[in-house]
Motif scaffolding. Sequence first.
Motif, PDB file in Angstrom:
ATOM      1  N   UNK A 202      18.063  69.899  19.799  1.00  0.00           N
ATOM      2  CA  UNK A 202      17.053  70.223  20.800  1.00  0.00           C
ATOM      3  C   UNK A 202      16.508  68.925  21.380  1.00  0.00           C
ATOM      4  N   UNK A 203      16.032  69.001  22.604  1.00  0.00           N
ATOM      5  CA  UNK A 203      15.341  67.869  23.210  1.00  0.00           C
ATOM      6  C   UNK A 203      13.855  68.189  23.191  1.00  0.00           C
ATOM      7  N   UNK A 204      13.073  67.333  22.555  1.00  0.00           N
ATOM      8  CA  UNK A 204      11.629  67.512  22.463  1.00  0.00           C
ATOM      9  C   UNK A 204      10.945  66.610  23.484  1.00  0.00           C
ATOM     10  N   UNK A 205       9.981  67.188  24.207  1.00  0.00           N
ATOM     11  CA  UNK A 205       9.214  66.446  25.207  1.00  0.00           C
ATOM     12  C   UNK A 205       7.754  66.487  24.785  1.00  0.00           C
ATOM     13  N   UNK A 206       7.194  65.323  24.504  1.00  0.00           N
ATOM     14  CA  UNK A 206       5.779  65.221  24.126  1.00  0.00           C
ATOM     15  C   UNK A 206       4.996  64.675  25.313  1.00  0.00           C
ATOM     16  N   UNK A 207       3.854  65.317  25.595  1.00  0.00           N
ATOM     17  CA  UNK A 207       2.991  64.907  26.700  1.00  0.00           C
ATOM     18  C   UNK A 207       1.642  64.534  26.091  1.00  0.00           C
TER      19      UNK A 207
ATOM     20  N   UNK B  42       9.994  72.194  23.675  1.00  0.00           N
ATOM     21  CA  UNK B  42      11.353  71.980  23.218  1.00  0.00           C
ATOM     22  C   UNK B  42      12.343  72.608  24.189  1.00  0.00           C
ATOM     23  N   UNK B  43      13.464  71.949  24.339  1.00  0.00           N
ATOM     24  CA  UNK B  43      14.538  72.432  25.211  1.00  0.00           C
ATOM     25  C   UNK B  43      15.785  72.524  24.333  1.00  0.00           C
ATOM     26  N   UNK B  44      16.394  73.698  24.248  1.00  0.00           N
ATOM     27  CA  UNK B  44      17.534  73.863  23.334  1.00  0.00           C
ATOM     28  C   UNK B  44      18.851  73.306  23.882  1.00  0.00           C
ATOM     29  N   UNK B  45      18.804  72.062  24.302  1.00  0.00           N
ATOM     30  CA  UNK B  45      19.973  71.365  24.846  1.00  0.00           C
ATOM     31  C   UNK B  45      19.895  69.897  24.458  1.00  0.00           C
ATOM     32  N   UNK B  46      21.036  69.215  24.479  1.00  0.00           N
ATOM     33  CA  UNK B  46      21.023  67.764  24.355  1.00  0.00           C
ATOM     34  C   UNK B  46      20.430  67.196  25.639  1.00  0.00           C
ATOM     35  N   UNK B  47      19.821  66.030  25.556  1.00  0.00           N
ATOM     36  CA  UNK B  47      19.155  65.449  26.726  1.00  0.00           C
ATOM     37  C   UNK B  47      20.096  65.289  27.910  1.00  0.00           C
ATOM     38  N   UNK B  48      21.348  64.956  27.666  1.00  0.00           N
ATOM     39  CA  UNK B  48      22.292  64.752  28.761  1.00  0.00           C
ATOM     40  C   UNK B  48      22.612  66.051  29.491  1.00  0.00           C
ATOM     41  N   UNK B  49      22.326  67.200  28.865  1.00  0.00           N
ATOM     42  CA  UNK B  49      22.613  68.505  29.460  1.00  0.00           C
ATOM     43  C   UNK B  49      21.420  69.100  30.208  1.00  0.00           C
TER      44      UNK B  49
ATOM     45  N   UNK C 229      12.807  62.875  22.916  1.00  0.00           N
ATOM     46  CA  UNK C 229      13.755  62.544  21.854  1.00  0.00           C
ATOM     47  C   UNK C 229      14.562  63.780  21.492  1.00  0.00           C
ATOM     48  N   UNK C 230      15.717  63.532  20.955  1.00  0.00           N
ATOM     49  CA  UNK C 230      16.543  64.631  20.472  1.00  0.00           C
ATOM     50  C   UNK C 230      16.253  64.856  18.999  1.00  0.00           C
ATOM     51  N   UNK C 231      16.235  66.128  18.625  1.00  0.00           N
ATOM     52  CA  UNK C 231      15.941  66.500  17.248  1.00  0.00           C
ATOM     53  C   UNK C 231      17.057  67.411  16.762  1.00  0.00           C
ATOM     54  N   UNK C 232      17.583  67.095  15.611  1.00  0.00           N
ATOM     55  CA  UNK C 232      18.622  67.926  15.026  1.00  0.00           C
ATOM     56  C   UNK C 232      17.948  69.102  14.326  1.00  0.00           C
ATOM     57  N   UNK C 233      18.408  70.297  14.634  1.00  0.00           N
ATOM     58  CA  UNK C 233      17.814  71.502  14.078  1.00  0.00           C
ATOM     59  C   UNK C 233      18.726  72.066  12.996  1.00  0.00           C
TER      60      UNK C 233
END
Length: 115
Positions: free
Chosen positions: A61-66, A77-84, A48-52
Amino acid sequence: MFLPQTDETVAEKQEADKARREGYSRIEQWAQEALPGEISQGVTITVQEIQCGDPNCSPIDTAVAIMFPSGGRGMMGIPLESKEVTKEVLLELFPTEDVLRAWARGEEAEWPPMD
C-alpha cells in the motif's frame, strides 16, 4: 551466505528505487495541489510504501501522511504501489474538505469514514 549481486540485479534494483521515488514525488505534489488554498501553507506531506501482511489487502500500500502546522494530522492509504498511483486514484481516495479542515485545526477526524 549471500550471493553477490549481478550487474543486472543491481540495475533492476536501482530502476525500482527510482520509480518509487518518482511516484512519491508525484503523489506529494498532487496531494499538495488537492488541499484547499487557505489551509495548505506550511503543510508537510510524506509518502511511503508499506508492506501489508493481511491476505485481504494488497501486498504493498502507499501511505500518504498530511501534517499541519497546528499539529493536526491525518493519513490515507492507497492499495497500490506508488508507481501505479494516478492523480485520479489519489483524488478519489483523498479526504473531504471537512476532514482536511478539521485536521488543520488540530482536531481528530476519521478518514476513511467507518461504515
